[in-house]
Design an enzyme around this catalytic site. Structure first.
Site, PDB file in Angstrom:
ATOM      1  N   CYS A  55       0.831  -1.210   0.000  1.00 22.07           N
ATOM      2  CA  CYS A  55       0.000   0.000   0.000  1.00 22.07           C
ATOM      3  C   CYS A  55       0.870   1.267   0.000  1.00 22.07           C
ATOM      4  O   CYS A  55       0.455   2.303  -0.506  1.00 22.07           O
ATOM      5  CB  CYS A  55      -0.924   0.039   1.209  1.00 22.07           C
ATOM      6  SG  CYS A  55      -1.289  -1.547   1.954  1.00 22.07           S
ATOM      7  N   ASP A  87      -2.870  -2.817   7.462  1.00 22.99           N
ATOM      8  CA  ASP A  87      -4.030  -3.547   7.989  1.00 22.99           C
ATOM      9  C   ASP A  87      -4.032  -4.999   7.504  1.00 22.99           C
ATOM     10  O   ASP A  87      -4.308  -5.922   8.262  1.00 22.99           O
ATOM     11  CB  ASP A  87      -5.335  -2.882   7.541  1.00 22.99           C
ATOM     12  CG  ASP A  87      -5.678  -1.667   8.391  1.00 22.99           C
ATOM     13  OD1 ASP A  87      -4.770  -1.148   9.063  1.00 22.99           O
ATOM     14  OD2 ASP A  87      -6.842  -1.244   8.385  1.00 22.99           O
ATOM     15  N   CYS A 128      -1.999   3.227   2.810  1.00 22.24           N
ATOM     16  CA  CYS A 128      -2.841   2.285   3.540  1.00 22.24           C
ATOM     17  C   CYS A 128      -3.936   3.016   4.321  1.00 22.24           C
ATOM     18  O   CYS A 128      -3.866   4.226   4.553  1.00 22.24           O
ATOM     19  CB  CYS A 128      -1.996   1.415   4.461  1.00 22.24           C
ATOM     20  SG  CYS A 128      -2.861  -0.073   5.002  1.00 22.24           S
ATOM     21  N   ASP A 129      -4.922   2.241   4.742  1.00 16.87           N
ATOM     22  CA  ASP A 129      -6.171   2.798   5.278  1.00 16.87           C
ATOM     23  C   ASP A 129      -6.016   4.016   6.189  1.00 16.87           C
ATOM     24  O   ASP A 129      -6.615   5.065   5.955  1.00 16.87           O
ATOM     25  CB  ASP A 129      -6.934   1.729   6.070  1.00 16.87           C
ATOM     26  CG  ASP A 129      -7.325   0.531   5.214  1.00 16.87           C
ATOM     27  OD1 ASP A 129      -7.137   0.592   3.987  1.00 16.87           O
ATOM     28  OD2 ASP A 129      -7.808  -0.459   5.783  1.00 16.87           O
ATOM     29  N   LYS A 130      -5.255   3.871   7.270  1.00 17.78           N
ATOM     30  CA  LYS A 130      -5.234   4.947   8.275  1.00 17.78           C
ATOM     31  C   LYS A 130      -4.425   6.163   7.837  1.00 17.78           C
ATOM     32  O   LYS A 130      -4.518   7.225   8.433  1.00 17.78           O
ATOM     33  CB  LYS A 130      -4.706   4.416   9.605  1.00 17.78           C
ATOM     34  CG  LYS A 130      -5.736   4.319  10.696  1.00 17.78           C
ATOM     35  CD  LYS A 130      -6.979   3.566  10.307  1.00 17.78           C
ATOM     36  CE  LYS A 130      -6.591   2.154   9.979  1.00 17.78           C
ATOM     37  NZ  LYS A 130      -7.722   1.337   9.491  1.00 17.78           N
ATOM     38  N   CYS A 200      -5.371  -1.781  -1.226  1.00 17.35           N
ATOM     39  CA  CYS A 200      -6.289  -2.894  -1.511  1.00 17.35           C
ATOM     40  C   CYS A 200      -7.378  -2.481  -2.496  1.00 17.35           C
ATOM     41  O   CYS A 200      -7.987  -1.414  -2.363  1.00 17.35           O
ATOM     42  CB  CYS A 200      -6.895  -3.407  -0.226  1.00 17.35           C
ATOM     43  SG  CYS A 200      -5.653  -4.150   0.848  1.00 17.35           S
ATOM     44  N   GLU A 452      -9.985  -4.620  13.261  1.00 19.73           N
ATOM     45  CA  GLU A 452     -10.942  -5.000  12.209  1.00 19.73           C
ATOM     46  C   GLU A 452     -11.125  -6.513  12.195  1.00 19.73           C
ATOM     47  O   GLU A 452     -10.157  -7.252  12.241  1.00 19.73           O
ATOM     48  CB  GLU A 452     -10.427  -4.563  10.833  1.00 19.73           C
ATOM     49  CG  GLU A 452     -10.444  -3.079  10.631  1.00 19.73           C
ATOM     50  CD  GLU A 452      -9.845  -2.665   9.288  1.00 19.73           C
ATOM     51  OE1 GLU A 452      -9.330  -3.526   8.542  1.00 19.73           O
ATOM     52  OE2 GLU A 452      -9.884  -1.464   8.993  1.00 19.73           O
ATOM     53  N   SER A 478     -13.203  -4.464   8.332  1.00 25.43           N
ATOM     54  CA  SER A 478     -12.461  -4.064   7.154  1.00 25.43           C
ATOM     55  C   SER A 478     -13.440  -3.535   6.117  1.00 25.43           C
ATOM     56  O   SER A 478     -14.627  -3.869   6.134  1.00 25.43           O
ATOM     57  CB  SER A 478     -11.773  -5.295   6.599  1.00 25.43           C
ATOM     58  OG  SER A 478     -11.506  -5.144   5.240  1.00 25.43           O
TER      59      SER A 478
HETATM   60  C1  LIG Z   1      -7.088  -5.081   4.445  1.00 25.16           C
HETATM   61  C2  LIG Z   1      -8.061  -3.990   4.014  1.00 25.16           C
HETATM   62  C3  LIG Z   1      -8.878  -4.502   2.848  1.00 25.16           C
HETATM   63  O1  LIG Z   1      -7.345  -2.865   3.626  1.00 25.16           O
HETATM   64  C4  LIG Z   1      -8.926  -3.567   5.182  1.00 25.16           C
HETATM   65  O2  LIG Z   1      -8.101  -3.191   6.239  1.00 25.16           O
HETATM   66  C5  LIG Z   1      -9.906  -2.430   4.933  1.00 25.16           C
HETATM   67  O3  LIG Z   1     -10.247  -1.764   5.897  1.00 25.16           O
HETATM   68  O4  LIG Z   1     -10.389  -2.221   3.836  1.00 25.16           O
HETATM   69  S1  FES Z   2      -3.774  -3.264   3.761  1.00 25.35           S
HETATM   70 FE1  FES Z   2      -3.204  -1.285   3.102  1.00 25.35          FE
HETATM   71  S2  FES Z   2      -4.849  -0.637   1.896  1.00 25.35           S
HETATM   72 FE2  FES Z   2      -5.435  -2.634   2.492  1.00 25.35          FE
HETATM   73 MG   LIG Z   3      -8.617  -1.349   7.266  1.00 23.73          MG
END
Ligand SMILES: CC(C)(O)[C@@H](O)C(=O)O
Ligand code: FES
Ligand SMILES: [Mg+2]
Length: 564
Positions: A55, A87, A128-130, A200, A452, A478
């Protein structure tokens, strides 16, 4: 906003101007600055690049493009790092409890560097997400001209004629345990699901938040669905830097852009795209950072108005790359605007209004695609993120109701005080159709950090139990989660919420039509259990987890730490 004669280093002047700042300037000379540089704006580049995770491992080229853009447009770029956790990698383990904590850490990094160094603006690069809500909260707290550059989605993997993404692997675990997928196929899926860099690939949390930031007006049009490996992502990063320098000239700040109406626009796009439940938590926190009045009930108000227009994963067919091909977020926004579901007069970081940005976008989605539906032919007539209330969640809980024929269940509680034993019970075949799993002590304070539950929810889908087993938790989900699932149950177990008093085989009702989450136990009995309940000892008494557990507000107000 300022006119063109105002100096554009209006903040950094505090650190570089006048005789008494000679020592401060000395430090800059050591960095290669020349005298003329002290008239230029100092522009932070909050760089989320990291070799921890795909990510974020494609972000350096975007940070480099942004630096080039800043320098070409007459600014001094000042690069600093923001951390990430992945994540997808931490999922299912104690490490996942650092995920939401990292949202705070990232926002603190940005606020701290911009504040301490008197930066005139900041460009945030995240993957990544956060990185997304953390970046936005940092920008809003610092409130200097700012733009968000999303790292971009991943491209799909491929096996046996099917597109793959990370959630395919989580679901494969459940399929394999249920005897419906061979070990060899599972290994091939594992090896091929993630073909390179990017976040993702479905409408999971990172892509949800990037799409919402585009709708907010804090990222460039079309940028939120570009793929990380594609050159257009770099071009857009460079363009973002140039747009930011113009915003600095105009002194156009995040809190001028992120208003209540702009948040309505973002939430409309989250509903229309079928986005992640995490968006509820993160937009409560973003509104808090923006000092905008926004409550959990506002999501329900928006849900009733806004249909799901896009056929995207997790419950739908397509990935973010397909959405991009189909016209991207501007096409979704244009459909919403024409239906009166978007405020066209909100300002964006480009200085244009939303209506101006969308002026050349076709009114109707192209006929040669079925990712984005026309307003009259939605996937679902109403939004998919429902706020359920009842004796289990008087402050609210978040259900995702896409992909289900009938989001209603009443069944016996199967209670777990951690995630791992819940996953094991699914894999061991101990969870049966009709059960309602309760995963608790996983909230902001209890987890701590609200992990999650993708491993158990993915395993349920893989085992074919997504429609028939309910799952409620005071933790999070997630963006890849779907099924009869309700998260963010508030108040949480660790704070003495009713979810703490559920006993094995109690009857629980999830009814997403009536917006109800009930423990079917007489009030007097619940009160008796409440009186006998003792709060568990905190799992952490030192370090960031302890700080998070002590300070975090309820999930129903965004699990924010600065709620004084
Ligand atoms: C691993 C993922 C798909 O990135 C999940 O952490 C999400 O919140 O979408
Ligand atoms: S683990 Fe990083 S965006 Fe899904
Ligand atoms: Mg997430």
């Amino acid at each position: 906003m300022a006119d063109s004669s105002t100096p554009i280093n209006r903040r950094s002047i505090n650190i570089v101007d006048g005789k008494s700042r000679a020592p401060n300037r000395s430090m800059f000379y050591a960095m290669g600055y020349e005298e003329s540089d002290f008239k230029k704006p100092m522009v932070g580049v909050a760089n989320g690049h990291s070799t921890i995770t795909p990510c974020n491992s494609g972000l350096q080229k975007l940070a480099d493009a942004a630096i080039e853009g800043i320098e070409e447009a007459g600014g001094n770029a000042q690069v600093f790092g923001t951390p990430t956790i992945s994540d997808g990698m931490a999922m299912g383990t104690e490490g996942m409890k650092y995920s939401l904590v990292s949202r705070e850490v990232i926002s603190d990094c940005i606020e701290t560097c911009v504040g301490g160094q008197w930066m005139d603006g900041v460009l945030v690069v995240g993957g990544c997400d956060k990185n997304m809500p953390g970046g936005m909260m940092g920008m809003l707290r610092a409130n200097v001209p700012a733009i968000y550059v999303y790292g971009g989605t991943i491209l799909p993997g491929r096996y046996k004629g099917q597109d793959l993404n990370i959630v395919s692997v989580f679901e494969a675990v459940g399929q394999n345990a249920a005897g419906n997928l061979s070990d060899e196929d599972m290994l091939q899926i594992e090896k091929r699901a993630i073909p390179g860099t990017g976040s993702c690939g479905g409408m999971y949390t990172a892509n949800t938040m990037s799409s919402a930031f585009e709708a907010l007006g804090m990222s460039l049009p079309y940028s939120s669905t570009m793929a990380n490996p594609h050159d257009e992502k770099q071009n857009s990063a460079k363009e973002s830097a140039k747009v930011l320098i113009e915003a600095i000239k105009k002194d156009l700040k995040p809190r001028d852009i992120v208003t209540r109406k702009a948040i309505e626009n973002a939430v409309a796009v989250i509903m229309a795209t079928g986005g992640s439940t995490n968006a509820v938590l993160h937009f409560l926190a973003i509104a808090h950072a923006a000092d905008v009045e926004w409550t959990i009930d506002d999501f329900e108000r928006m849900r009733k108005k806004v249909p799901v227009l896009c056929d995207l994963k997790p419950s739908g067919k397509y990935l973010a790359v397909d959405l991009h091909q189909a016209g991207g977020i501007p096409q979704v926004m244009k459909v919403l605007l024409n239906a009166g579901l978007l405020h066209g007069d909100c300002i964006t970081i480009t200085g244009q209004t939303i209506a101006e940005v969308l002026a050349d976008v076709p009114d109707v989605p192209r006929a040669d695609q079925d990712v984005i539906r026309a307003i009259g032919k939605p996937m679902y007539a109403e939004g998919h993120l429902a706020i359920l209330k009842g004796n289990l969640s008087p402050e609210g809980a978040v259900a995702k109701i896409t992909g289900l024929k009938n989001p209603v269940i009443t069944g016996p509680a199967r209670v777990f005080n951690d995630e791992q034993s819940a996953l094991q019970a699914i894999l061991d075949g101990k969870i049966k159709a009709g059960d309602v799993m309760v995963l608790r002590y996983l909230g902001p304070k209890g987890g701590p950090g609200m992990p999650e539950m993708l491993a158990p929810t993915g395993a349920l889908i893989g085992a074919g139990l997504g429609e028939s087993v309910g799952l409620i938790t005071d933790g999070r989900f997630s963006g890849g989660t779907w099924g009869m699932v309700v998260g963010h149950v508030a108040p949480e177990a660790a704070a003495g919420g009713t979810i703490a008093f559920v006993q094995e085989n109690d009857s629980i009702t999830i009814d997403a039509h009536k917006l109800v989450l009930e423990l079917n136990v007489p009030e007097a009995e619940i009160e008796k259990r409440r009186a006998a309940w003792k709060a568990p000892a905190p799992r952490y008494t030192r370090g960031v987890q302890a700080k998070f557990a002590f300070n975090a507000s309820s999930a129903s107000t965004g699990a924010v730490l600065d709620n004084y």
